[in-house]
Each structure stands twice: as C-alpha cells, then as structure tokens.
Design an enzyme around this catalytic site. Structure first.
Site, short mmCIF file in Angstrom:
data_model
loop_
_atom_site.label_atom_id
_atom_site.label_comp_id
_atom_site.label_asym_id
_atom_site.label_seq_id
_atom_site.Cartn_x
_atom_site.Cartn_y
_atom_site.Cartn_z
N LYS A 1 4.25 24.96 33.61
CA LYS A 1 5.06 25.19 32.40
C LYS A 1 4.42 24.47 31.20
O LYS A 1 4.34 25.02 30.10
CB LYS A 1 6.49 24.70 32.63
CG LYS A 1 7.26 25.60 33.60
CD LYS A 1 8.61 25.03 34.03
CE LYS A 1 9.26 25.96 35.06
NZ LYS A 1 10.54 25.46 35.58
N GLN B 1 13.81 19.91 36.00
CA GLN B 1 13.33 20.71 37.11
C GLN B 1 14.20 20.49 38.36
O GLN B 1 14.54 19.36 38.71
CB GLN B 1 11.86 20.35 37.40
CG GLN B 1 11.18 21.23 38.43
CD GLN B 1 11.00 22.69 38.00
OE1 GLN B 1 11.00 23.00 36.81
NE2 GLN B 1 10.83 23.57 38.95
N ASP C 1 16.61 26.79 29.96
CA ASP C 1 16.70 27.38 31.30
C ASP C 1 17.83 28.40 31.37
O ASP C 1 17.87 29.23 32.29
CB ASP C 1 17.01 26.28 32.34
CG ASP C 1 15.80 25.89 33.17
OD1 ASP C 1 14.89 26.72 33.33
OD2 ASP C 1 15.79 24.75 33.67
N1 GUN Z 1 13.41 25.24 40.10
C1 GUN Z 1 13.05 26.49 40.50
N2 GUN Z 1 13.14 27.36 39.47
C2 GUN Z 1 13.57 26.64 38.40
C3 GUN Z 1 13.84 26.99 37.05
O1 GUN Z 1 13.74 28.14 36.62
N3 GUN Z 1 14.25 25.97 36.26
C4 GUN Z 1 14.39 24.69 36.70
N4 GUN Z 1 14.80 23.76 35.85
N5 GUN Z 1 14.14 24.34 37.96
C5 GUN Z 1 13.73 25.32 38.79
#
Ligand code: GUN
Length: 300
Positions: A59, A103, A126
């Site tokens: 990311k 995350q 998110d």
């Molecule tokens: N863990 C797996 N997918 C995601 C996501 O899209 N956002 C976040 N914050 N954690 C994740």
C-alpha cells in the site's frame, strides 16, 4: 454436451489498476498544486504478522507510485487497546493527513470493532466505519470498502454486463461479501443484479453457484470453487489469496485463490486470476478513496 464457451478472457486487475492509477496521479498533482501538499495516507500496523506487513508495504509503495505521501506507523504486538485508540485519536485530528487505515487482523487482545468505530468517518479510507457502510447502503456519497469497490471498477473497465444478471456472492464478511452484495444490487452500473449471498450455512451451495451469471468467491478457502459449481459462460471473480506449499517454486509456495483456476477458467467468459485480478484493484481503490479524502479536505 457441447460447450458454449471455448475461450475465456482475463479480468486483468494489474492492467485496469495501472490505467486508473494514471488518472489518480493526475488528481494527486492537482491537489498538490492547489494545497501545497500531496494526498497523504497513513497505515497503522500493529504487531509482526508477515502477510499484513507485506500488504501494508505494498500500500505504501502504491502511494509513492502515484505521487502521494505515505506514512507507515508500526506499533509493537504488546500495544494495548487503549494505546491504539489514543493513537487513532491523534490521527483523526492530524490536519497533515487525509486518511488512514489500521491493518487487520489485529492482535487478539484488541477489539477490531472498537478500533473501526474510533476512526473518524471522514478519514476512514478503508470504508469500514458504520457511517460509511450505512451511507453505501443508502447510495450516498461515502468511502466504499476497497475490495468490493475494486471489483466494481474491474467490471466497469471490461464493460461486463450486469443488469438483470444473477450474481452469487459466496462469503458474507463485513469487508468483502456483504458490501459486494449491496454494490451489485444497487440501481447503477455496474449493478442492477439479482443477488444471492451464500455463506457457511447455505444449503446446496453448488446448485446455487451453478445459477450464477456472475460469481464472486470470497470464502477464504483455497480452491474451494470447482468446475462443477460454475455455469458455462459465467463471469468469475476470485477474491481469495492463499499461499500453498510448492516445492517446485523457488519461494517454496505458490499463490492460489478460492477458485480452482485451471478447471474453472475454461468454463468462464471472464475470470479474475490470482494473483493479478482483485489484489491490485483493492489497493487502487484505497488510492481512489485517499484522493477523494484529500479533495474533501480541500473543499471544506
Ligand atoms: N486486512 C485485509 N484486508 C484489509 C483491508 O482492506 N483493510 C485493512 N485495514 N486490513 C485488511
């Protein structure tokens, strides 16, 4: 029985994501010119989960590729819930930051629901906060959750017909299956599907998935969707990503999805592969949300 479909086409998330990222980079440059600073995303990573570390790093890298600023905030496994909530409070107030994510999964002593609720909805890139989910259900302006929104963009990019189609979504998670079912049923393009949302208590799953014109597999079980579960000519979107031990690979593993690609693909009109399908789109959606947050901050 004669086969209706002899070839399939790939829903190529890398190609689609790259195309969208060109526009995102242009948008970022505009924001920078107007505000004197680029869109800024922060990612909070608590603990040492290997897969989470990889995701967060991609990311951050994606941010750099479109001219965003990014910050990786690492907190130790021993971080208490209160400490994390206090950090989130600071980030909510930080005017130098347009959006942030925490995350998941979090260490087991931290309640992810409390964390999601603590994030200010206008920085929740998110799209997990109940305010954003509620606004999505009502069709109001909001941050859409990244994976389902990435799938919608992928269907749009390849001009996949959706109106009146039967979409079957397998898996009802809060971050993928449930919002996916809502987005596919909205009165919009892509959308206007008749949606079935299947889950672990669904009966006769194969019978249901065989009715799908559009099948979204978001179960989290490696290669669970087999050829006998798919209709000829279906559009199949595979959300799963799993590491399977494979001695023939240098890395010692290979990546597979929730769909048994080799046997399912020949039945499909379109299929999103793993890797290279949904994965790159999820990150692209996060960038789109961050760009949107930075524009909001500018106009408010
Ligand atoms: N863990 C797996 N997918 C995601 C996501 O899209 N956002 C976040 N914050 N954690 C994740």
């Amino acid at each position: 029985m004669s086969s209706l479909v002899t070839t399939y086409q790939l829903l190529d998330g890398k190609r689609c994501g790259d195309a969208l990222r060109v526009d995102i980079a242009t948008g970022a440059a505009e924001v920078k010119a107007k505000r004197g600073r680029a869109p800024h995303l922060a990612a909070v990573l608590v603990g040492n989960d290997g897969a989470s570390k990889t995701y967060v790093e991609s990311k951050v890298k994606a941010c750099e590729s479109v001219g965003f600023r990014s910050s990786l905030i690492r907190m130790p496994e021993s971080t208490t819930e209160d400490e994390l909530l206090a950090r989130i409070k600071q980030l909510n107030k930080d005017k130098d930051l347009d959006g942030f994510i925490v995350q998941l999964p979090l260490p087991s002593h931290i309640d992810p629901e409390k964390v999601t609720l603590a994030i200010s909805p206008d920085k929740d890139v998110d799209g997990f906060h109940p305010e954003n989910i509620g606004r999505m259900v009502l069709g109001l302006d909001c941050f859409l959750p990244a994976t389902p929104s990435g799938i919608v963009e992928l269907l749009r990019f390849y001009h996949i017909e959706t109106a009146g189609k039967h979409a079957v979504v397998v898996g009802r998670s809060h971050i993928v299956g449930t919002p996916m079912s809502i987005l596919l049923s909205r009165n919009a393009y892509p959308g206007n599907c008749t949606v079935s949302l299947a889950h672990s208590r669904s009966k006769n799953l194969a019978e249901l998935t065989r009715q799908a014109d559009i099948l979204v597999a978001a179960v989290g079980r490696p290669e669970m969707i087999t050829a006998n579960m798919v209709k000829e000519g279906a559009v199949v979107v595979d959300v799963g990503i799993h590491r399977i031990p494979d001695a023939s690979k240098k890395s010692g593993f290979r990546l597979v999805g929730d769909v048994k690609f080799d046997e399912v693909a020949p039945k499909c009109s379109w299929i999103a592969p793993v890797p290279g399908g949904v994965g790159p789109m999820t990150i692209t959606s996060l960038l789109l949300n961050t760009l949107k947050a930075s524009r909001h901050a500018f106009s408010s």
